[in-house]
Enzyme design. Structure first.
Site, mmCIF file in Angstrom:
data_model
loop_
_atom_site.group_PDB
_atom_site.id
_atom_site.type_symbol
_atom_site.label_atom_id
_atom_site.label_comp_id
_atom_site.label_asym_id
_atom_site.label_seq_id
_atom_site.Cartn_x
_atom_site.Cartn_y
_atom_site.Cartn_z
ATOM 1 N N GLU A 1 0.786 -1.222 0.000
ATOM 2 C CA GLU A 1 0.000 0.000 0.000
ATOM 3 C C GLU A 1 0.829 1.288 0.000
ATOM 4 O O GLU A 1 0.361 2.306 -0.506
ATOM 5 C CB GLU A 1 -0.931 0.002 1.223
ATOM 6 C CG GLU A 1 -1.957 -1.126 1.251
ATOM 7 C CD GLU A 1 -2.999 -0.999 0.149
ATOM 8 O OE1 GLU A 1 -3.428 0.131 -0.155
ATOM 9 O OE2 GLU A 1 -3.364 -2.039 -0.430
ATOM 10 N N SER B 1 -47.514 -21.966 -17.453
ATOM 11 C CA SER B 1 -48.573 -21.136 -18.027
ATOM 12 C C SER B 1 -48.675 -19.730 -17.461
ATOM 13 O O SER B 1 -49.443 -18.923 -17.975
ATOM 14 C CB SER B 1 -49.930 -21.827 -17.845
ATOM 15 O OG SER B 1 -50.027 -22.945 -18.682
#
Length: 652
Positions: free
Chosen positions: A19, A293
């Site tokens: 970092e 359906s």
């Protein structure tokens, strides 16, 4: 919080290499880092780097919001310089390692070491330390426990590589750390005692909107849309019906209740039993299942919206080859001749549904489904083919229920809402729900669809009174069943409440002759009756642009004179049939000839009324399902394949 001397030196070194390698040299910010970040952010394909030092990241974690603007960046620089002026480098490093978020709910490296490896930060080795430090840029995505292990390992290798470059590890040590097989602690139990699947949906929505770390730091209090009394009713109804049908190889069920006027989820059951070790944690309400359906109303709505169909349009319920040998069958292997759209949809006849799809177009039907909020129909129209009309496509219970809720809300679709309000730990209100509404389909088409789906008399031919609510309450409803009884659906609504129910098995194994009317409809009826209680019976409001006309049975033509052979039908203005019947000079026509006469088969009348007759053994296709719903016959292996129409396989 642990002092720096209680954090393994290898973890400190991993942080510096990954970092901020110049941490002990810079004054709190790095000009080189800022310039590099600017370059990366503006160049095509850049990394969107933040260019922040450890000190700047500490400032962001502890003092500032995550807003990205020039003023905030200026504040960050000023505060970073001031922190470096007041505190030693070691103390800054210590504060950062104790405040950083490592994912899995772990703040600080001590908490992270215990969460991931079950040990203290002082006992971390090179492999473990590099893994934890590698998580920092994106803890949720990189987490080896709940994120993507591949990403976590790639990040670990990156950190070890940087450590080798900076001299903290030699090549042999780095290689040994890469090769070490790490053992992780089990994921922390993530359960809400009430509505667990819904709670996780809310959590996921919050993380998508704000990010896991911000949520964890902000102490949010979230007010949701759920009605806990209705939630309990829903859980009990699903559990009781699944248990009742256990002998028929039914193991699971799900339901969702939505307010059509706001899109708010009022109750949601993702499975019959959250604690079931096999499938309890899976949220079936948001899983993809073949629709059966329940897709048919979208097909017919497309035709009515485009004025290709009306509720009185005559379709042909007869053996039909739609191309390539594709000959769908009705659930009972019977043919009714000429039938109106109203009769065909109310009784879920398969052959007319495919004819309707052929008339309106597959692509247009998919477009309507998307307008109604269905996101899962992503294949090409050619891939689905005409079997889409009978439910070969996959849908989510939540989305399909909200699509029906759109019909209930006069064609206005609300985005599904789960969160009403959010306040932070200081009781500041940071979010208030403002539902997004769009006119997905016309109010005229929505009314006609509601009229058909709530027509108790029209559907009595197949369902009798099995779908009727108590106290004569008007409600629109549709059932659906997929191939081999793998899914049983019921979705229905009033103007103020839409409820969808699914019954089946997570592994897609067949049930034993359990269709929509026998499997999911009892749950739907019970919840509609219980939730609506003694509230007033609401009718669907007929909008301007819808006219009623007398039409002749069997022909769908406009009746010049009313008679025993006519009934009242609704039409969109300007879309009335051109044919006339019952003129003054002609004899009144008889009631529907062929289609109204009962076919000569050995099905008992009692079975017809329940919608539960067994499929014909001579035709092994889904359309032999009990309720109208078995729309899958076009998916059956025995049906010839159309070159340009490939049925969707049964979902896994």
């Amino acid at each position: 919080y642990v002092p720096l001397n209680q954090i393994a030196p290898i973890a400190q070194q991993a942080l510096l290499s990954a970092e901020d390698k110049n941490f002990y040299e810079h004054p709190g910010f790095s000009i080189t880092g800022i310039l590099t970040a600017v370059y990366e952010n503006i160049r095509p394909g850049g990394s969107n780097s933040g260019g922040s030092t450890i000190t700047q990241q500490l400032v962001k974690n502890a003092l500032l919001t995550e807003d990205r603007n020039f003023l905030r960046k200026y504040q960050e620089l000023v505060l970073s310089i001031e922190i470096e002026r007041r505190y030693s480098k070691d103390l800054v490093l210590e504060m950062y390692l104790n405040s950083a978020y490592f994912g899995e709910g772990a703040f600080g490296i001590e908490d992270a070491a215990k969460t991931y490896f079950g040990k203290s930060a002082k006992d971390l080795n090179a492999a473990e330390a590099s893994m934890l430090i590698g998580l920092l840029p994106a803890p949720s995505a990189y987490s080896p426990i709940s994120g993507t292990l591949q990403y976590a390992e790639e990040r670990q290798e990156y950190v070890l590589g940087r450590m080798q470059e900076d001299g903290y590890l030699n090549e042999a040590e780095a290689d040994k750390a890469v090769a070490e097989v790490l053992t992780y602690q089990p994921k922390k139990a993530d359960k809400n005692d009430k509505a667990p699947h819904f709670a996780l949906m809310v959590k996921a929505e919050l993380e998508k909107r704000y990010g896991e770390e911000k949520i964890a730091r902000s102490g949010y209090k979230v007010k949701t849309t759920i009605n806990l009394d209705w939630q309990v009713k829903a859980e009990q109804a699903v559990a009781a019906q699944v248990d009742r049908l256990a002998r028929s190889k039914v193991s699971n069920g799900a339901t969702v209740a939505i307010d059509p006027k706001s899109g708010e989820i009022l109750a949601l059951v993702g499975s019959r039993d959250w604690n079931n070790q096999t499938f309890g944690k899976v949220n079936i309400a948001t899983a993809s299942r073949q629709s059966g359906s329940v897709i048919k109303p979208i097909v017919y709505a497309t035709g009515i919206e485009e004025r290709t169909l009306t509720a009185a349009t005559i379709l042909h319920d007869k053996l039909t080859d739609f191309g390539g040998g594709y000959k769908p069958r009705n659930y009972d292997n019977r043919f009714r001749g000429d039938v109106t759209v109203r009769r065909a949809l109310a009784n879920s006849l398969n052959i007319p549904a495919v004819e309707a799809m052929q008339k309106v177009g597959i692509a247009d039907t998919i477009d309507t489904a998307k307008d109604l909020g269905i996101t899962t129909l992503t294949e090409t129209p050619q891939t689905y083919g005409l079997p889409l009309a009978l439910g070969s496509g996959q849908v989510h219970l939540t989305e399909m229920t909200n699509a029906y809720a759109t019909f209930a809300n006069q064609g206005k679709r609300n985005d599904i809402q789960m969160i009403l309000e959010i306040t932070d730990k200081n009781n500041n209100k940071i979010y208030t729900s403002k539902p997004k509404t769009m006119q997905a389909i016309s109010e005229q088409t929505s009314f006609i669809m509601s009229s058909i789906l709530s027509d108790n008399a029209a559907r009595s031919e197949i369902f009798g009174s099995s779908l009727n609510l108590s106290r004569g309450r008007m409600a629109a409803v549709k059932t659906g069943t997929t191939e081999d009884y793998r899914d049983a659906w019921t979705i229905g609504y009033t103007p103020s409440l839409a409820i969808g129910v699914w019954i089946g098995n997570n592994d897609n194994s067949p049930m034993t002759s359990i269709a929509g009317a026998s499997g999911s409809a009892p749950i739907w009826r019970q919840l509609m009756n219980d939730i609506l209680g003694s509230s007033p019976n609401e009718a669907f409001k007929q909008p301007r642009g819808v006219v009623s006309q007398q039409v002749c049975k069997g022909t769908g033509a406009i009746a010049v004179n009313a008679g025993d052979n006519t009934y009242t039908e609704f039409f969109r203005a300007g879309a009335l049939p051109s044919e006339k019947c019952n003129t003054a000079t002609e004899e009144p026509k008889q009631e529907e000839p062929q289609e109204e006469t009962k076919p000569e088969d050995n099905t008992k009348p009692e079975e017809e009324k329940t919608g539960e007759e067994k499929p014909a053994e001579t035709t092994p296709n889904p359309n032999t399902n009990p309720n109208e719903e078995d729309d899958q016959d076009d998916n059956t292996p025995t049906t010839p394949t159309i070159p340009s129409v490939t049925p969707q396989p049964v979902n896994p």
